[in-house]
Enzyme design. Structure first.
Site, PDB file in Angstrom:
ATOM      1  N   HIS A   1      -0.789 -11.130  -4.799  1.00  0.00           N
ATOM      2  CA  HIS A   1       0.622 -10.751  -4.643  1.00  0.00           C
ATOM      3  C   HIS A   1       1.578 -11.793  -5.236  1.00  0.00           C
ATOM      4  O   HIS A   1       2.603 -11.437  -5.808  1.00  0.00           O
ATOM      5  CB  HIS A   1       0.937 -10.528  -3.172  1.00  0.00           C
ATOM      6  CG  HIS A   1       0.066  -9.481  -2.552  1.00  0.00           C
ATOM      7  ND1 HIS A   1       0.014  -8.187  -3.022  1.00  0.00           N
ATOM      8  CD2 HIS A   1      -0.821  -9.530  -1.522  1.00  0.00           C
ATOM      9  CE1 HIS A   1      -0.844  -7.498  -2.298  1.00  0.00           C
ATOM     10  NE2 HIS A   1      -1.366  -8.281  -1.381  1.00  0.00           N
TER      11      HIS A   1
ATOM     12  N   HIS B   1       0.835  -1.206   0.000  1.00  0.00           N
ATOM     13  CA  HIS B   1       0.000   0.000   0.000  1.00  0.00           C
ATOM     14  C   HIS B   1       0.870   1.257   0.000  1.00  0.00           C
ATOM     15  O   HIS B   1       0.556   2.244  -0.663  1.00  0.00           O
ATOM     16  CB  HIS B   1      -0.943   0.016   1.207  1.00  0.00           C
ATOM     17  CG  HIS B   1      -1.858  -1.170   1.259  1.00  0.00           C
ATOM     18  ND1 HIS B   1      -2.578  -1.503   2.373  1.00  0.00           N
ATOM     19  CD2 HIS B   1      -2.155  -2.123   0.324  1.00  0.00           C
ATOM     20  CE1 HIS B   1      -3.285  -2.609   2.129  1.00  0.00           C
ATOM     21  NE2 HIS B   1      -3.031  -2.999   0.898  1.00  0.00           N
TER      22      HIS B   1
ATOM     23  N   HIS C   1      -9.322  -1.893  -4.823  1.00  0.00           N
ATOM     24  CA  HIS C   1      -8.204  -2.230  -3.938  1.00  0.00           C
ATOM     25  C   HIS C   1      -7.264  -3.242  -4.595  1.00  0.00           C
ATOM     26  O   HIS C   1      -6.046  -3.186  -4.384  1.00  0.00           O
ATOM     27  CB  HIS C   1      -8.674  -2.746  -2.574  1.00  0.00           C
ATOM     28  CG  HIS C   1      -7.532  -2.896  -1.627  1.00  0.00           C
ATOM     29  ND1 HIS C   1      -7.010  -1.832  -0.913  1.00  0.00           N
ATOM     30  CD2 HIS C   1      -6.732  -3.961  -1.353  1.00  0.00           C
ATOM     31  CE1 HIS C   1      -5.962  -2.244  -0.235  1.00  0.00           C
ATOM     32  NE2 HIS C   1      -5.769  -3.536  -0.481  1.00  0.00           N
TER      33      HIS C   1
ATOM     34  N   ASP D   1      -3.324  -2.780  -4.980  1.00  0.00           N
ATOM     35  CA  ASP D   1      -2.307  -3.797  -4.660  1.00  0.00           C
ATOM     36  C   ASP D   1      -1.391  -4.045  -5.866  1.00  0.00           C
ATOM     37  O   ASP D   1      -0.168  -4.167  -5.712  1.00  0.00           O
ATOM     38  CB  ASP D   1      -2.973  -5.125  -4.271  1.00  0.00           C
ATOM     39  CG  ASP D   1      -3.493  -5.133  -2.842  1.00  0.00           C
ATOM     40  OD1 ASP D   1      -3.071  -4.294  -2.026  1.00  0.00           O
ATOM     41  OD2 ASP D   1      -4.330  -6.014  -2.541  1.00  0.00           O
TER      42      ASP D   1
HETATM   43 ZN   LIG Z   1      -3.964  -4.548  -0.167  1.00  0.00          ZN
END
Ligand SMILES: [Zn+2]
Length: 280
Positions: free
Chosen positions: A258, A76, A231, A235
């Protein structure tokens, strides 16, 4: 040619680490031209450059790791720095993660803006994607495609949330208004298990959109109906910032996270024919 950017002065914030649950003080400070973004664990006397090669765990946030030293949940803050086109920054922490603050990137962006921007003495460089690169894992997929301008598209599908799609053509103002405010989210059904693994110990209804079987528990704090997919783009922007320079490419993600994002950068840089470093 635009110059590299850092911030004009140091700024400090204290808050709770999302996973460790402990209080962490973070100092964001100007850094030398060309140094990139570096995380410093002041409590351990170790520095870790914010680069994809140093990404270790990715299960619930992007963790940088070098020589046994870790910094968790960097994405973030990295997104906020990318959103402000900051190239050089020293991030000093006295604990294992930046404080999660509001669970968004806007908290960091506001803090960085309060420091003021400063031009460096070198020109900004970018990484132009020359060939499409795609990684897939199960039903998750992420791609970097050739494009004249940086943009992001994401296709989300989750239980309870359903399907959400969002397209974002990068601009600084657009990032601040459309992406930075989107907050992290999690499922209450998973919280106990995460806590047993010493994860999400700092998660709260103040920093996370919490979902149960019927929907968002703290919907009064929700900022956009499609906050979840925004969001996921936040990311992705943070994870792509670990390339070490802005990309000139189109990012497309479907159910990716991720791990896929990091695999995508590793795939990009695995073949020198995939990209070219250019002055902006
Ligand atoms: Zn996040």
């Amino acid at each position: 040619m635009p110059p590299r950017h850092t911030i004009a002065k140091a700024v400090t914030v204290t808050g709770t680490a999302l996973h460790a649950g402990v209080s962490v003080t973070m100092i964001l400070a100007p850094a030398a031209s060309g140094s990139g973004i570096v995380f410093r664990r002041a409590d351990l006397g170790a520095d870790i450059p914010a680069l994809y090669l140093h990404v270790g765990e990715t299960r619930l946030g992007t963790v940088l790791e070098q020589g046994g030293v870790k910094v968790g949940v960097v994405e973030h803050l990295m997104a906020a720095a990318a959103g402000l086109e900051i190239d050089d920054l020293l991030v000093t922490l006295d604990g294992p993660e930046p404080p999660i603050l509001d669970g968004d990137a806007l908290s960091y962006l506001t803090l960085l803006e309060s420091a003021g921007m400063a031009d460096q003495d070198r020109a900004r460089t970018a990484i132009r994607v020359l060939k499409p690169v795609t990684v897939e894992s199960g039903d998750a997929k992420a791609s970097l495609l050739t494009a004249e301008r940086l943009s992001y598209a994401y296709d989300l599908s989750f239980p309870v949330i359903g399907e959400q799609y969002y397209e974002f053509a990068f601009t600084r103002a657009g990032f601040k208004a459309q992406i930075a405010p989107a907050r992290t989210f999690g499922f209450l059904s998973e919280l106990e298990a995460l806590n047993r693994m010493n994860l999400a110990k700092g998660a709260s209804l103040a920093n996370t959109l919490a979902l149960d079987a019927t929907g968002v528990v703290n919907s009064e704090t929700q900022r956009f109906a499609d906050e979840f997919v925004r969001h996921k783009i936040l990311d992705a922007i943070g994870d792509m910032a670990l390339a070490g320079a802005p990309l000139i490419a189109r990012f497309e993600g479907r159910k990716s996270g991720h791990a896929t994002n990091n695999a995508l950068l590793r795939a990009l840089f695995a073949d020198p024919g995939n990209y070219q470093r250019v002055e902006l």
